[in-house]
Write a protein that holds these residues in place. Sequence first.
Motif, short mmCIF file in Angstrom:
data_model
loop_
_atom_site.label_atom_id
_atom_site.label_comp_id
_atom_site.label_asym_id
_atom_site.label_seq_id
_atom_site.Cartn_x
_atom_site.Cartn_y
_atom_site.Cartn_z
N LYS A 36 47.68 14.48 55.61
CA LYS A 36 46.73 13.42 55.26
C LYS A 36 45.76 13.25 56.42
N TYR A 37 44.51 12.98 56.10
CA TYR A 37 43.48 12.80 57.11
C TYR A 37 42.95 11.38 57.00
N LEU A 38 42.91 10.70 58.14
CA LEU A 38 42.47 9.31 58.19
C LEU A 38 41.01 9.23 58.61
N TYR A 39 40.24 8.48 57.85
CA TYR A 39 38.85 8.19 58.17
C TYR A 39 38.68 6.68 58.11
N GLU A 40 37.66 6.18 58.76
CA GLU A 40 37.37 4.75 58.69
C GLU A 40 36.02 4.54 58.03
N VAL A 41 35.94 3.47 57.29
CA VAL A 41 34.74 3.14 56.53
C VAL A 41 34.08 1.93 57.17
N ALA A 42 32.75 1.96 57.23
CA ALA A 42 32.01 0.84 57.81
C ALA A 42 30.90 0.39 56.86
N GLY A 43 30.57 -0.86 56.98
CA GLY A 43 29.38 -1.38 56.33
C GLY A 43 28.26 -1.33 57.35
N ASP A 44 27.17 -1.97 57.06
CA ASP A 44 26.14 -2.15 58.08
C ASP A 44 25.54 -3.54 57.88
N ASP A 45 24.67 -3.92 58.75
CA ASP A 45 24.13 -5.28 58.69
C ASP A 45 23.34 -5.56 57.42
N ASP A 46 22.86 -4.51 56.76
CA ASP A 46 22.03 -4.69 55.57
C ASP A 46 22.76 -4.40 54.26
#
Length: 77
Positions: A36-46
């Motif tokens: 399994k490969y772990l990635y992280e998800v981000a939002g942004d200010d907009d």
Amino acid sequence: MRYDYRKIKTEKVEVKGIVCEFYDMRIDRATVPDGKYLYEVAGDDDSGAEPARVGKGVLVNFYGSLYATNHYCWRKK
């Protein structure tokens, strides 16, 4: 705080046609099983409440953790 992958419940999601597992908190990489490969998800200010990018690690605007069974390059095209 980071959580143990073996003790959480994830939900199945699809990102760019790829079926993955998603969890809305940070996960301890040492607890992710082989294959399994772990990635992280981000939002942004907009983006408001929508995810904006996926990467190996996220420092700001963390949205959640994503797991895939293959290694992917999540660059924008």
